[in-house]
Design a protein around this motif. Structure first.
Motif, PDB file in Angstrom:
ATOM      1  N   LEU A  19       0.922  -1.097   0.040  1.00 16.60           N
ATOM      2  CA  LEU A  19      -0.047  -0.224  -0.171  1.00 16.60           C
ATOM      3  C   LEU A  19       0.825   1.330  -0.044  1.00 16.60           C
ATOM      4  CD1 LEU A  19      -2.928   1.300   0.367  1.00 16.60           C
ATOM      5  CD2 LEU A  19      -2.593   1.376   2.661  1.00 16.60           C
ATOM      6  N   VAL A  20       0.666   2.246  -1.210  1.00 14.84           N
ATOM      7  CA  VAL A  20       1.396   3.306  -1.052  1.00 14.84           C
ATOM      8  C   VAL A  20       0.489   4.389  -1.358  1.00 14.84           C
ATOM      9  CG1 VAL A  20       3.222   4.683  -1.995  1.00 14.84           C
ATOM     10  CG2 VAL A  20       3.451   1.947  -1.934  1.00 14.84           C
ATOM     11  N   PRO A  21       0.316   5.286  -0.358  1.00 13.92           N
ATOM     12  CA  PRO A  21      -0.907   6.456  -0.604  1.00 13.92           C
ATOM     13  C   PRO A  21      -0.188   7.462  -1.610  1.00 13.92           C
ATOM     14  CG  PRO A  21      -0.495   6.285   1.738  1.00 13.92           C
ATOM     15  CD  PRO A  21       0.506   5.272   0.989  1.00 13.92           C
ATOM     16  N   GLU A  22      -1.181   8.011  -2.481  1.00 14.37           N
ATOM     17  CA  GLU A  22      -0.486   8.971  -3.264  1.00 14.37           C
ATOM     18  C   GLU A  22      -1.258  10.405  -2.887  1.00 14.37           C
ATOM     19  OE1 GLU A  22      -0.087  10.415  -7.974  1.00 14.37           O
ATOM     20  OE2 GLU A  22      -0.929   8.262  -7.639  1.00 14.37           O
ATOM     21  N   LEU A  23      -0.749  11.362  -2.603  1.00 12.84           N
ATOM     22  CA  LEU A  23      -1.537  12.625  -2.245  1.00 12.84           C
ATOM     23  C   LEU A  23      -1.314  13.772  -3.300  1.00 12.84           C
ATOM     24  CD1 LEU A  23      -0.117  12.661   1.521  1.00 12.84           C
ATOM     25  CD2 LEU A  23      -2.111  11.446   0.725  1.00 12.84           C
ATOM     26  N   TYR A  24      -2.229  14.349  -3.590  1.00 12.41           N
ATOM     27  CA  TYR A  24      -2.377  15.477  -4.527  1.00 12.41           C
ATOM     28  C   TYR A  24      -2.073  16.717  -3.633  1.00 12.41           C
ATOM     29  CZ  TYR A  24      -4.677  12.707  -8.127  1.00 12.41           C
ATOM     30  OH  TYR A  24      -4.981  11.735  -9.116  1.00 12.41           O
ATOM     31  N   VAL A  25      -1.058  17.645  -4.067  1.00 12.72           N
ATOM     32  CA  VAL A  25      -0.556  18.413  -3.528  1.00 12.72           C
ATOM     33  C   VAL A  25      -0.803  20.174  -4.324  1.00 12.72           C
ATOM     34  CG1 VAL A  25       0.969  17.411  -1.985  1.00 12.72           C
ATOM     35  CG2 VAL A  25       1.671  18.255  -3.917  1.00 12.72           C
ATOM     36  N   THR A  26      -0.643  21.044  -3.706  1.00 10.81           N
ATOM     37  CA  THR A  26      -0.937  22.251  -4.618  1.00 10.81           C
ATOM     38  C   THR A  26       0.361  22.696  -4.987  1.00 10.81           C
ATOM     39  OG1 THR A  26      -1.163  23.400  -2.340  1.00 10.81           O
ATOM     40  CG2 THR A  26      -3.088  23.113  -3.434  1.00 10.81           C
TER      41      THR A  26
ATOM     42  N   SER B  80      -0.683  19.850 -12.462  1.00  6.65           N
ATOM     43  CA  SER B  80      -0.068  19.167 -13.274  1.00  6.65           C
ATOM     44  C   SER B  80      -0.670  18.579 -14.486  1.00  6.65           C
ATOM     45  CB  SER B  80       1.092  17.989 -12.743  1.00  6.65           C
ATOM     46  OG  SER B  80       0.210  16.999 -12.342  1.00  6.65           O
ATOM     47  N   ALA B  81      -0.146  18.223 -15.677  1.00  7.18           N
ATOM     48  CA  ALA B  81      -0.873  17.988 -16.702  1.00  7.18           C
ATOM     49  C   ALA B  81      -0.897  16.153 -16.612  1.00  7.18           C
ATOM     50  CB  ALA B  81       0.004  18.153 -17.980  1.00  7.18           C
ATOM     51  N   SER B  82      -0.445  15.596 -15.714  1.00 13.08           N
ATOM     52  CA  SER B  82      -0.482  14.390 -15.762  1.00 13.08           C
ATOM     53  C   SER B  82      -1.849  13.617 -15.311  1.00 13.08           C
ATOM     54  CB  SER B  82       0.266  13.498 -14.511  1.00 13.08           C
ATOM     55  OG  SER B  82      -0.173  14.175 -13.238  1.00 13.08           O
ATOM     56  N   ARG B  83      -2.036  12.469 -15.367  1.00 14.97           N
ATOM     57  CA  ARG B  83      -3.519  11.863 -15.377  1.00 14.97           C
ATOM     58  C   ARG B  83      -3.933  12.145 -13.853  1.00 14.97           C
ATOM     59  NH1 ARG B  83      -4.365   5.499 -16.067  1.00 14.97           N
ATOM     60  NH2 ARG B  83      -2.575   5.498 -14.689  1.00 14.97           N
ATOM     61  N   LYS B  84      -5.290  12.075 -13.484  1.00 13.06           N
ATOM     62  CA  LYS B  84      -5.741  12.282 -12.312  1.00 13.06           C
ATOM     63  C   LYS B  84      -6.741  11.463 -11.965  1.00 13.06           C
ATOM     64  CE  LYS B  84      -3.512  16.336 -11.188  1.00 13.06           C
ATOM     65  NZ  LYS B  84      -2.263  16.105 -12.188  1.00 13.06           N
ATOM     66  N   PHE B  85      -6.743  10.808 -10.412  1.00 12.66           N
ATOM     67  CA  PHE B  85      -7.760   9.961 -10.088  1.00 12.66           C
ATOM     68  C   PHE B  85      -8.525  10.615  -9.047  1.00 12.66           C
ATOM     69  CE2 PHE B  85      -4.012   7.453 -11.376  1.00 12.66           C
ATOM     70  CZ  PHE B  85      -4.392   6.585 -12.325  1.00 12.66           C
ATOM     71  N   MET B  86      -9.698  11.713  -9.496  1.00 17.79           N
ATOM     72  CA  MET B  86     -10.205  12.126  -8.554  1.00 17.79           C
ATOM     73  C   MET B  86     -11.903  12.017  -8.753  1.00 17.79           C
ATOM     74  SD  MET B  86      -8.269  15.900  -8.072  1.00 17.79           S
ATOM     75  CE  MET B  86      -8.319  16.257  -9.880  1.00 17.79           C
ATOM     76  N   THR B  87     -12.684  11.922  -8.070  1.00 20.65           N
ATOM     77  CA  THR B  87     -14.009  11.912  -8.043  1.00 20.65           C
ATOM     78  C   THR B  87     -14.846  13.150  -7.877  1.00 20.65           C
ATOM     79  OG1 THR B  87     -14.107  10.878  -5.797  1.00 20.65           O
ATOM     80  CG2 THR B  87     -13.792   9.359  -7.633  1.00 20.65           C
ATOM     81  N   ALA B  88     -14.164  14.004  -6.997  1.00 15.83           N
ATOM     82  CA  ALA B  88     -14.873  15.375  -6.691  1.00 15.83           C
ATOM     83  C   ALA B  88     -13.680  16.337  -6.671  1.00 15.83           C
ATOM     84  CB  ALA B  88     -15.377  15.374  -5.501  1.00 15.83           C
ATOM     85  N   GLU B  89     -14.255  17.742  -6.781  1.00 12.39           N
ATOM     86  CA  GLU B  89     -13.304  18.820  -6.854  1.00 12.39           C
ATOM     87  C   GLU B  89     -12.524  18.928  -5.453  1.00 12.39           C
ATOM     88  OE1 GLU B  89     -13.650  23.665  -6.624  1.00 12.39           O
ATOM     89  OE2 GLU B  89     -15.202  22.525  -7.475  1.00 12.39           O
ATOM     90  N   MET B  90     -11.199  19.186  -5.609  1.00 11.55           N
ATOM     91  CA  MET B  90     -10.235  19.346  -4.377  1.00 11.55           C
ATOM     92  C   MET B  90     -10.387  20.586  -3.747  1.00 11.55           C
ATOM     93  SD  MET B  90      -8.524  16.259  -4.011  1.00 11.55           S
ATOM     94  CE  MET B  90      -7.069  16.597  -3.366  1.00 11.55           C
ATOM     95  N   SER B  91     -10.715  20.761  -2.652  1.00  6.81           N
ATOM     96  CA  SER B  91     -10.788  21.879  -1.685  1.00  6.81           C
ATOM     97  C   SER B  91     -10.139  21.677  -0.138  1.00  6.81           C
ATOM     98  CB  SER B  91     -12.069  22.440  -1.578  1.00  6.81           C
ATOM     99  OG  SER B  91     -12.767  21.597  -0.768  1.00  6.81           O
ATOM    100  N   PRO B  92      -9.325  22.713   0.034  1.00  6.47           N
ATOM    101  CA  PRO B  92      -8.606  22.542   1.355  1.00  6.47           C
ATOM    102  C   PRO B  92      -9.534  22.505   2.447  1.00  6.47           C
ATOM    103  CG  PRO B  92      -7.986  24.413  -0.141  1.00  6.47           C
ATOM    104  CD  PRO B  92      -9.051  23.915  -0.716  1.00  6.47           C
ATOM    105  N   PRO B  93      -9.225  21.940   3.536  1.00  9.76           N
ATOM    106  CA  PRO B  93      -8.116  20.998   3.603  1.00  9.76           C
ATOM    107  C   PRO B  93      -8.254  19.742   2.985  1.00  9.76           C
ATOM    108  CG  PRO B  93      -9.202  21.045   5.769  1.00  9.76           C
ATOM    109  CD  PRO B  93      -9.726  21.860   4.846  1.00  9.76           C
ATOM    110  N   PHE B  94      -7.264  19.275   2.348  1.00 11.50           N
ATOM    111  CA  PHE B  94      -7.089  17.999   1.733  1.00 11.50           C
ATOM    112  C   PHE B  94      -7.043  16.638   2.628  1.00 11.50           C
ATOM    113  CE2 PHE B  94      -4.964  19.821  -2.246  1.00 11.50           C
ATOM    114  CZ  PHE B  94      -5.900  20.693  -2.553  1.00 11.50           C
ATOM    115  N   GLY B  95      -7.600  15.533   2.197  1.00 12.03           N
ATOM    116  CA  GLY B  95      -7.398  14.264   3.224  1.00 12.03           C
ATOM    117  C   GLY B  95      -8.694  14.482   4.254  1.00 12.03           C
TER     118      GLY B  95
END
Length: 149
Positions: free
Chosen positions: A11-18, A61-76
């Motif tokens: 298991l390796v979590p991937e976190l989106y950061v601003t 970034s221009a990479s592929r994203k795995f998101m199901t909703a809009e990101m808004s702070p605080p994340f996680g």
């Protein structure tokens, strides 16, 4: 600084950061994570500290994203990542020196598991995007006085 990762953890979590560089400063300089590899064009970095692994990816970034909703702070929201470290007291002092506030200050906690209680010396800090990181060192196990069914 770039290494190969032949046998990653299960298991390796991937976190989106601003801001990847800001996050790398926090995770690297303050928390002691090392960059195993980085993909600059994708705004991506793979980190490790002791046996804990973590991926960071810049949100814009221009990479592929795995998101199901809009990101808004605080994340996680609703998640904290528990990370075992060998020396919790040294890490705690590094976080204090960097001026970060704790979500949960340094404490010793015992957690009931049937007839035993494993113990953690731990604290919780939020990263610059609001992800909760619960660092701990193992206090061992003690017998429990609680009645379990």
């Amino acid at each position: 600084m770039t290494k190969s990762l032949a046998d990653p953890p299960a298991l390796v979590p991937e976190l989106y950061v601003t801001d990847l560089n800001r996050s790398l400063g926090f995770y690297g300089d303050i928390l002691g994570f090392n960059v195993l590899f980085r993909r600059e064009a994708e705004g991506f970095a793979y980190l490790e500290r002791e046996s804990a692994h973590l991926m960071l990816e810049e949100l814009d970034s221009a990479s592929r994203k795995f998101m199901t909703a809009e990101m808004s702070p605080p994340f996680g929201r609703g998640v904290n990542l528990q990370i075992r470290v060998a020396d919790i007291d040294e890490l705690y002092q590094r976080v204090i020196s960097a001026g970060f506030e704790f979500v949960v200050d340094l404490e010793d906690r015992w957690y009931l598991q049937l007839e035993f209680e494993p113990g953690n010396r731990q604290f919780v800090v939020a990263d610059p995007d609001g992800y909760l990181l619960r660092f701990y060192s193992d206090l061992g196990t003690r017998a429990s006085n609680a009645v379990t069914e």
